[in-house]
Write a protein that holds these residues in place. Structure first.
Motif, PDB file in Angstrom:
ATOM      1  N   HIS A 105       5.802  39.785   9.831  1.00  0.00           N
ATOM      2  CA  HIS A 105       6.741  39.030   8.991  1.00  0.00           C
ATOM      3  C   HIS A 105       6.962  37.627   9.576  1.00  0.00           C
ATOM      4  CE1 HIS A 105       7.712  43.298   8.174  1.00  0.00           C
ATOM      5  NE2 HIS A 105       7.803  42.852   6.934  1.00  0.00           N
ATOM      6  N   PRO A 106       5.907  36.820   9.628  1.00  0.00           N
ATOM      7  CA  PRO A 106       6.038  35.509  10.283  1.00  0.00           C
ATOM      8  C   PRO A 106       7.080  34.596   9.639  1.00  0.00           C
ATOM      9  CG  PRO A 106       3.919  35.710   9.157  1.00  0.00           C
ATOM     10  CD  PRO A 106       4.545  37.064   9.137  1.00  0.00           C
ATOM     11  N   ARG A 107       7.221  34.646   8.330  1.00  0.00           N
ATOM     12  CA  ARG A 107       8.232  33.792   7.668  1.00  0.00           C
ATOM     13  C   ARG A 107       9.646  34.190   8.104  1.00  0.00           C
ATOM     14  NH1 ARG A 107       6.629  30.407   3.682  1.00  0.00           N
ATOM     15  NH2 ARG A 107       8.705  30.405   2.746  1.00  0.00           N
ATOM     16  N   ASP A 108       9.869  35.486   8.289  1.00  0.00           N
ATOM     17  CA  ASP A 108      11.177  35.938   8.764  1.00  0.00           C
ATOM     18  C   ASP A 108      11.400  35.530  10.217  1.00  0.00           C
ATOM     19  OD1 ASP A 108      11.665  37.103   6.295  1.00  0.00           O
ATOM     20  OD2 ASP A 108      11.089  39.111   6.950  1.00  0.00           O
ATOM     21  N   PHE A 109      10.348  35.628  11.032  1.00  0.00           N
ATOM     22  CA  PHE A 109      10.460  35.257  12.445  1.00  0.00           C
ATOM     23  C   PHE A 109      10.759  33.758  12.591  1.00  0.00           C
ATOM     24  CE2 PHE A 109       9.228  34.335  16.779  1.00  0.00           C
ATOM     25  CZ  PHE A 109       9.675  35.450  17.471  1.00  0.00           C
TER      26      PHE A 109
END
Length: 186
Positions: free
Chosen positions: A19-23
């Motif tokens: 979940h890179p966008r969340d990170f």
């Protein structure tokens, strides 16, 4: 035993991968806390001078917003032991780098603990400040993704590599910092 629980570090690595966008929110929060273009607050009365300043944080933030999700890494006991061997060696000897105090490369540690290594392998070594109440697992992973002062962004590349499937993690205290070793393999 690792100073930072292995599963905590793995949780943040896999959150960044899956979940890179969340990170990215973690990087953005730190980016928004810069005192000026190059200085971050570390704790009350103590600031941290970065190498590249806000530009490295901006770059990492944009990278995460554009990064496609990847599969989670799987923890591997042999790689954990290889990482632990190096974390202990660095803590005891005072060295910091990918070669052991006896001069052997990280691939030799992986072979010792996992057998003959076929495929790709890599290693990250991250540090964090010994500050009470700080989320050391998150800060270490975020620091490796930002990769301040590392022009190749090699640590970030290892975390987001599609060549690796397995990871081993260990951390120890060295002087006034926490060092974390991550060994990767395909």
């Amino acid at each position: 035993m690792s100073v930072i629980p292995v599963n905590e570090t793995l949780k943040y690595i896999n959150e960044a991968r899956t979940h890179p966008r969340d990170f990215a929110k973690y990087v953005k929060k730190e980016l928004d806390s810069f005192i000026n273009n190059s200085t971050l607050p570390l704790k009350p009365g103590c600031n941290y001078a970065t190498n590249e300043g806000k530009s490295a944080w901006n770059e990492a933030y944009q990278f995460l917003l554009n990064q496609k999700p990847l599969p989670a890494y799987q923890l591997n006991q042999g790689l954990n032991l290889a990482a632990e061997d190096h974390a202990i060696d660095m803590a005891k000897s005072g060295i910091f780098g990918h070669n052991s105090s006896d001069g052997k490369p990280f691939t030799a540690r992986i072979e010792k603990r996992c057998g003959k290594a076929y495929g790709s392998s890599g290693e990250n070594i991250g540090t964090d400040f010994m500050v009470k109440g700080r989320n050391h697992a998150l800060q270490t992973v975020m620091g490796l993704i930002i990769d301040d002062g590392v022009t190749s962004r090699g640590h970030r590349k290892n975390i987001f590599s599609t060549d690796f499937k397995y990871i081993g993690i260990a951390s120890r205290v060295q002087d006034d910092k926490i060092i974390t070793v991550m060994d990767f393999h395909s």
